[in-house]
Scaffold this active site. Structure first.
Site, short mmCIF file in Angstrom:
data_model
loop_
_atom_site.label_atom_id
_atom_site.label_comp_id
_atom_site.label_asym_id
_atom_site.label_seq_id
_atom_site.Cartn_x
_atom_site.Cartn_y
_atom_site.Cartn_z
N ARG A 60 -2.91 -1.31 16.61
CA ARG A 60 -3.30 -2.69 16.91
C ARG A 60 -3.77 -3.34 15.62
O ARG A 60 -3.92 -2.68 14.59
CB ARG A 60 -4.40 -2.72 17.99
N ARG B 14 3.87 -7.93 22.16
CA ARG B 14 2.60 -8.67 22.15
C ARG B 14 2.87 -10.06 21.58
O ARG B 14 3.37 -10.18 20.46
CB ARG B 14 1.54 -7.93 21.32
N GLN C 241 -13.27 -2.77 20.56
CA GLN C 241 -12.76 -2.46 19.22
C GLN C 241 -13.88 -2.38 18.19
O GLN C 241 -13.79 -1.61 17.22
CB GLN C 241 -11.73 -3.50 18.78
N ASP D 198 -5.04 -13.08 14.18
CA ASP D 198 -3.69 -12.71 14.60
C ASP D 198 -2.69 -13.83 14.40
O ASP D 198 -1.49 -13.58 14.35
CB ASP D 198 -3.70 -12.28 16.07
N ASN E 199 -8.01 -15.30 17.20
CA ASN E 199 -8.53 -13.95 16.96
C ASN E 199 -9.01 -13.39 18.29
O ASN E 199 -8.94 -14.05 19.34
CB ASN E 199 -9.65 -13.98 15.92
N LYS E 200 -9.49 -12.17 18.26
CA LYS E 200 -9.90 -11.49 19.48
C LYS E 200 -10.87 -12.34 20.29
O LYS E 200 -11.71 -13.03 19.76
CB LYS E 200 -10.54 -10.15 19.12
#
EC number: 5.3.1.23
Length: 364
Positions: A45, A88, A204, A245, A255-256
């Protein structure tokens, strides 16, 4: 460095990040379909690592294809690209890497001498595609180290830095983006402590960021995602740095999930909020963050923790994997080509022009 992924004679070997921090085990992908599963299931990831994984998946598929003619192999290549691209949707590095290999493949097809047999042409194509995927691996590590040097100057000489999700060696081929900046600052003598948001629901930060920073001897504490505001108010945090990302042309950053909330808190408390990402994460074709596709993941990641159900049956679940931080909350974007500052629509256009000029052999 932590061996996130590597090409071997047997296939592509991945550190299984779903098992960290308690088990350091590896998964061997022997087909491009295996690589697609590894990406989809988050065994690997992080946008840069996903991109290089896809490139190696393409190379592996081309190497293992049973096709005996270039025309048949070309059909296989298009199918490989389709399968890997479906894994993804948010990380633009995935599509950048697939397209880079695909474009190279068709360039190689056109360049093959007419006097070669089909088998000879295919073997030459296989060798050059494999070499390109390995080149991308090396480029990623070098890019991370370069952005680390650029970004280290922005971090405090002494203090605490907050990060969200994992943007370290585990999210790249080595060294890391946001954590690469932290590593470079520590290597330069900065006295930095790291606060790692746990980053629910996949943890994460708690599982991966803490593991790899402790592995490197960098002092790290994990905090729940809802604690950072209180610590900012107490003056405990001097800077925030995250990865990305996908970055839109106006500087909006995907982003996350949870990154947006951190950026708003940082703005309220006057704390610089930095984003570290390679130029391949910048998507100039996406004008603003509202156009970035946001991956929705399985409800199971929210309903269960370590296999134990945490929510009542029948309740609805929301599980977007990413959110978008508006450019107005981003202090600077750190890339391997330099640091970008607001207004981002201008600074990113200028960098895009420089990249294109360099590609055309024009000195920067």
């Amino acid at each position: 460095m932590i061996p996130t992924l590597e090409w071997t004679d047997q296939g592509v070997r991945f550190l299984d990040q779903t098992k960290l921090p308690l088990e350091e085990t590896y998964v061997l992908a022997t087909s491009y379909q295996d690589v697609a599963t590894v990406i989809r299931d988050m065994i690997v990831r992080g946008a840069p690592a996903i991109g290089v994984s896809a490139a190696m998946g393409m190379a592996l598929g081309i190497q293992n294809s049973p096709s005996t003619t270039v025309a048949a192999l070309s059909k296989d290549v298009d199918e490989m690209a389709k399968v890997l691209a479906a894994t993804r949707p948010t990380a633009v590095n995935l599509f950048w890497a697939i397209e880079r290999i695909r474009v190279l493949y068709y360039q190689l097809v056109d360049k093959q001498p007419a006097n070669l047999s089909e088998a000879e042409k295919i073997e030459r194509i296989r060798e050059e595609v494999r070499a390109e995927a390995l080149r991308m691996y090396d480029e990623d590590i070098e890019a991370c180290k370069t952005m680390g040097r650029f970004g280290a100057e922005l971090l405090p000489k002494e203090g605490t830095v907050l990060t969200h999700c994992n943007a370290g060696a585990l999210a790249t081929c080595g060294y890391g983006t946001a954590l690469g900046v932290i590593r470079a600052a520590v290597e330069a003598g900065h006295k930095i402590n790291v606060l790692a948001d746990e980053t629910r629901p996949y943890l994460q930060g708690a599982r991966l960021t803490a593991w790899e920073l402790l592995h490197d001897g960098i002092q790290t504490s994990v905090l729940c995602d809802n604690m950072s505001g209180a610590l900012m108010r107490k003056g405990r945090i001097q800077a925030v740095i995250v990865g990305s990302d996908r970055i839109a042309a106006n500087g909006d950053v995907a982003n996350k999930i949870g990154t947006y909330s951190v950026s708003v808190l940082a703005k309220e408390h006057g704390i610089p909020f930095y984003v570290a990402a390679p130029w391949s994460t910048v998507d100039m074709a996406t004008k603003h963050g509202d156009d970035i596709p946001i991956e929705e993941r399985s409800a199971y990641e929210v309903t269960h923790s370590n296999g134990k159900q945490m929510t009542p049956d029948g309740c609805g679940i929301e599980n977007p994997a990413f959110d978008v931080t508006p450019a107005k909350y981003v202090t600077a974007i750190i890339t391997e080509r330099g640091v970008l500052y607001p207004p981002y629509d201008e600074s990113m256009r200028a960098m895009e022009a420089a990249v294109k000029a360099e590609a055309n052999g024009v000195p920067a």
